[in-house]
Design a protein around this motif. Structure first.
Motif, mmCIF file in Angstrom:
data_model
loop_
_atom_site.group_PDB
_atom_site.id
_atom_site.type_symbol
_atom_site.label_atom_id
_atom_site.label_comp_id
_atom_site.label_asym_id
_atom_site.label_seq_id
_atom_site.Cartn_x
_atom_site.Cartn_y
_atom_site.Cartn_z
ATOM 1 N N UNK A 1 42.696 47.907 54.646
ATOM 2 C CA UNK A 1 43.236 46.563 54.779
ATOM 3 C C UNK A 1 42.279 45.533 55.331
ATOM 4 N N UNK A 2 41.005 45.887 55.492
ATOM 5 C CA UNK A 2 40.056 44.974 56.125
ATOM 6 C C UNK A 2 39.281 44.126 55.133
ATOM 7 N N UNK A 3 39.216 44.543 53.871
ATOM 8 C CA UNK A 3 38.386 43.855 52.880
ATOM 9 C C UNK A 3 39.196 43.556 51.626
ATOM 10 N N UNK A 4 38.956 42.397 51.034
ATOM 11 C CA UNK A 4 39.654 41.998 49.818
ATOM 12 C C UNK A 4 38.623 41.500 48.799
ATOM 13 N N UNK A 5 38.698 42.052 47.579
ATOM 14 C CA UNK A 5 37.745 41.709 46.528
ATOM 15 C C UNK A 5 38.456 40.931 45.426
ATOM 16 N N UNK A 6 37.892 39.784 45.065
ATOM 17 C CA UNK A 6 38.412 38.947 43.990
ATOM 18 C C UNK A 6 37.483 39.030 42.784
ATOM 19 N N UNK A 7 38.044 39.386 41.631
ATOM 20 C CA UNK A 7 37.321 39.304 40.364
ATOM 21 C C UNK A 7 38.022 38.257 39.509
ATOM 22 N N UNK A 8 37.314 37.182 39.174
ATOM 23 C CA UNK A 8 37.925 36.063 38.463
ATOM 24 C C UNK A 8 37.202 35.798 37.153
ATOM 25 N N UNK A 9 37.953 35.525 36.107
ATOM 26 C CA UNK A 9 37.401 35.119 34.815
ATOM 27 C C UNK A 9 38.178 33.911 34.337
ATOM 28 N N UNK A 10 37.512 33.000 33.645
ATOM 29 C CA UNK A 10 38.230 31.825 33.178
ATOM 30 C C UNK A 10 37.339 30.814 32.515
ATOM 31 N N UNK A 11 37.922 29.632 32.273
ATOM 32 C CA UNK A 11 37.236 28.544 31.588
ATOM 33 C C UNK A 11 37.386 27.272 32.411
ATOM 34 N N UNK A 12 36.289 26.635 32.740
ATOM 35 C CA UNK A 12 36.327 25.370 33.450
ATOM 36 C C UNK A 12 36.749 24.248 32.513
ATOM 37 N N UNK A 13 37.060 23.065 33.079
ATOM 38 C CA UNK A 13 37.461 21.919 32.260
ATOM 39 C C UNK A 13 36.361 21.507 31.287
ATOM 40 N N UNK B 1 34.678 23.533 29.599
ATOM 41 C CA UNK B 1 34.575 24.555 28.569
ATOM 42 C C UNK B 1 33.666 25.702 28.948
ATOM 43 N N UNK B 2 33.009 25.600 30.090
ATOM 44 C CA UNK B 2 32.105 26.658 30.543
ATOM 45 C C UNK B 2 32.895 27.901 30.926
ATOM 46 N N UNK B 3 32.440 29.074 30.434
ATOM 47 C CA UNK B 3 33.064 30.346 30.768
ATOM 48 C C UNK B 3 32.517 30.841 32.107
ATOM 49 N N UNK B 4 33.393 31.451 32.904
ATOM 50 C CA UNK B 4 32.943 31.965 34.191
ATOM 51 C C UNK B 4 33.489 33.365 34.418
ATOM 52 N N UNK B 5 32.719 34.160 35.150
ATOM 53 C CA UNK B 5 33.162 35.462 35.642
ATOM 54 C C UNK B 5 32.439 35.697 36.949
ATOM 55 N N UNK B 6 33.199 35.935 38.004
ATOM 56 C CA UNK B 6 32.578 36.031 39.334
ATOM 57 C C UNK B 6 33.365 37.021 40.189
ATOM 58 N N UNK B 7 32.671 37.662 41.117
ATOM 59 C CA UNK B 7 33.280 38.543 42.093
ATOM 60 C C UNK B 7 32.955 38.065 43.494
#
Length: 259
Positions: free
Chosen positions: A233-245, A247-253
């Motif tokens: 319960x001490x660490x939280x990992x976010x993996x996000x994918x999407x499209x900015x306004x 039109x740029x594609x993004x994927x980040x952790x």
């Protein structure tokens, strides 16, 4: 990447397909029909739950919470089991012997998640009650996700110094505070975001440690996130994918630490 695109998830933490009984339990003999000692362990195993009852009797099986049958080996009383989640506090269990119903059990977890009551019904017999007290395991997914979190810059390529706060609000709600804010209920519906470039977010609990979020902008999916909290319960990992306004594609952790 904009901070506003990264945050906003925690609105359906107590619904979904997770088993509310997950954890370890000990029988309260004064309230129960069974003879002690008896221990109960329920653990998540991928998309299944692994149940072990030990003590005077020993039962060990793995099953899904979808009402489909699973086998119970080396048990003379019944050899098939079906689990079905009724709501966020209750699970129904059907014990069968060669497809014939032997008993129906209704498990109910108390609102504080510290007590589990099992009511067993059999044709021709009075109902029996067993009561268990929690001795380990998380009470609910919100115990893991709620709190104050800050970005762990040593484990994240994108160093923005992000911080967020997740608080329970009422019986079935959450209040999220970060670069944007919202209040939402645990019902899987879309909720509006304040001060965000996305319009709405819809959330789904994958298991007690994992939540998926789907964001929409102009009625189109603009981003999907998966948040995973570590076993301690001490660490939280976010993996996000999407499209900015743009039109740029993004994927980040990104990685967060609970404060």
């Amino acid at each position: 990447m904009h901070k506003l695109v990264l945050l906003g998830l925690f609105a359906a933490l107590q619904l979904g397909t997770t088993d509310p009984r997950i954890g370890s339990w000990t029988l309260i003999s004064a309230k129960s029909s069974l003879d002690p000692p008896n221990k109960l362990s329920i653990k998540r195993q991928h998309d299944d739950v692994h149940v072990v009852i030990s003590g005077e009797t020993h039962i060990d099986f793995t099953a899904k919470l979808n009402g489909h049958g699973g086998s119970v080996p080396a048990n003379p009383a019944f050899n098939q089991i079906e689990l079905r989640r009724i709501d966020k506090h209750q699970v129904e269990i059907k014990e069968k012997k060669d497809r014939a119903l032997v008993a129906t059990i209704r498990d109910k977890v108390s609102h504080d998640a510290n007590e589990l009551t099992s009511t067993t019904s059999q044709n021709g017999h009075a109902d029996t009650i067993t009561v268990w007290t929690r001795t380990g395991g998380k009470k609910s997914a919100t115990d893991l996700f709620s709190g104050e979190w800050s970005e762990d810059l040593s484990k994240t390529r994108l160093r923005q110094g992000l911080a967020l706060k997740i608080e329970l609000e009422g019986k079935d709600g959450v209040r999220f505070s970060g670069d944007f804010n919202y209040s939402a209920r645990f019902d899987g519906k879309e909720y509006g975001l304040k001060n965000s470039r996305n319009d709405t977010v819809a959330l789904q609990l994958v298991d007690a440690h994992t939540v998926d979020a789907i964001y929409r902008r102009d009625d189109q999916i603009s981003q999907t996130d998966r948040w995973v909290v570590s076993a301690d319960g001490a660490e939280m990992t976010l993996t996000t994918t999407g499209t900015l306004e743009t039109g740029q594609q993004l994927k980040e952790t990104l990685v967060f630490r609970k404060q």
